[in-house]
Structures are given as C-alpha cells and as structure tokens.
Write a protein that holds these residues in place. Structure first.
Motif, PDB file in Angstrom:
ATOM      1  N   THR A   3       0.696  -1.201  -0.008  1.00 46.82           N
ATOM      2  CA  THR A   3       0.012  -0.148  -0.045  1.00 46.82           C
ATOM      3  C   THR A   3       1.077   1.188   0.003  1.00 46.82           C
ATOM      4  OG1 THR A   3      -1.819  -1.110   1.442  1.00 46.82           O
ATOM      5  CG2 THR A   3      -1.941   1.206   1.167  1.00 46.82           C
ATOM      6  N   GLN A   4       0.495   2.225  -0.883  1.00 47.80           N
ATOM      7  CA  GLN A   4       1.174   3.410  -0.744  1.00 47.80           C
ATOM      8  C   GLN A   4       0.187   4.428  -0.158  1.00 47.80           C
ATOM      9  OE1 GLN A   4       2.177   4.648  -4.760  1.00 47.80           O
ATOM     10  NE2 GLN A   4       3.953   3.129  -4.951  1.00 47.80           N
ATOM     11  N   TRP A   5       0.779   5.386   0.636  1.00 48.87           N
ATOM     12  CA  TRP A   5       0.106   6.347   1.512  1.00 48.87           C
ATOM     13  C   TRP A   5       0.424   7.320   1.246  1.00 48.87           C
ATOM     14  CZ3 TRP A   5      -3.062   3.763   4.845  1.00 48.87           C
ATOM     15  CH2 TRP A   5      -3.088   2.552   5.149  1.00 48.87           C
ATOM     16  N   GLU A   6      -0.581   8.484   1.447  1.00 50.45           N
ATOM     17  CA  GLU A   6      -0.215   9.927   1.598  1.00 50.45           C
ATOM     18  C   GLU A   6      -0.681  10.319   2.781  1.00 50.45           C
ATOM     19  OE1 GLU A   6      -2.846  12.485  -0.921  1.00 50.45           O
ATOM     20  OE2 GLU A   6      -4.490  10.791  -0.831  1.00 50.45           O
ATOM     21  N   TYR A   7       0.083  11.381   3.091  1.00 50.26           N
ATOM     22  CA  TYR A   7      -0.076  11.974   4.785  1.00 50.26           C
ATOM     23  C   TYR A   7      -0.524  13.292   4.680  1.00 50.26           C
ATOM     24  CZ  TYR A   7       2.635   7.809   5.548  1.00 50.26           C
ATOM     25  OH  TYR A   7       2.795   6.307   5.776  1.00 50.26           O
ATOM     26  N   ALA A   8      -0.866  13.665   5.865  1.00 52.73           N
ATOM     27  CA  ALA A   8      -1.336  15.318   6.134  1.00 52.73           C
ATOM     28  C   ALA A   8      -0.917  15.471   7.478  1.00 52.73           C
ATOM     29  CB  ALA A   8      -2.900  15.652   5.660  1.00 52.73           C
ATOM     30  N   THR A   9      -0.759  16.815   7.622  1.00 55.53           N
ATOM     31  CA  THR A   9      -0.699  17.379   8.963  1.00 55.53           C
ATOM     32  C   THR A   9      -1.393  18.736   9.134  1.00 55.53           C
ATOM     33  OG1 THR A   9       1.044  18.745   8.406  1.00 55.53           O
ATOM     34  CG2 THR A   9       1.863  16.893   9.427  1.00 55.53           C
ATOM     35  N   VAL A  10      -2.485  18.545  10.346  1.00 60.61           N
ATOM     36  CA  VAL A  10      -3.402  19.221  10.555  1.00 60.61           C
ATOM     37  C   VAL A  10      -3.607  19.823  11.799  1.00 60.61           C
ATOM     38  CG1 VAL A  10      -6.006  19.387  10.599  1.00 60.61           C
ATOM     39  CG2 VAL A  10      -4.848  17.894   9.210  1.00 60.61           C
TER      40      VAL A  10
END
Length: 53
Positions: A3-10
C-alpha cells in the motif's frame, strides 16, 4: 504491491478537535498521532491510501 500512503498534518483547534478529526475521517483519513506543535498548539498527523495506488 505494498500500500502506498499519502499524509497530512493538520493544526487542531482545542475546542473543535472532534469536529476537525470527524471531517478528515469522513474524507478517508486515519489519525496516526497527535503531538505538541511548535507554537504550543496540537498537530494531528493523518494518513490514507493513495488514490489509484
């Protein structure tokens, strides 16, 4: 294939934390961790599988 992931910081606003996380969660983001940010606020790290991956 892994699985390839994308990330976010909030940045989290303390009185709206649940609403913010619920909104991101409804868009498919999973909470990974919440840490103290550089300005004394909280920052949430989220991930979700990359589209088309």
């Amino acid at each position: 294939m892994a699985t390839q992931w994308e990330y976010a910081t909030v940045p989290l606003i303390i009185h709206a934390t649940k609403a913010i996380l619920d909104q991101w969660g409804s868009d498919g983001w999973e909470l990974v961790q919440v840490i103290q940010g550089p300005d004394a606020g909280l920052v949430a790290y989220l991930k979700r599988p990359k589209a088309g991956a």
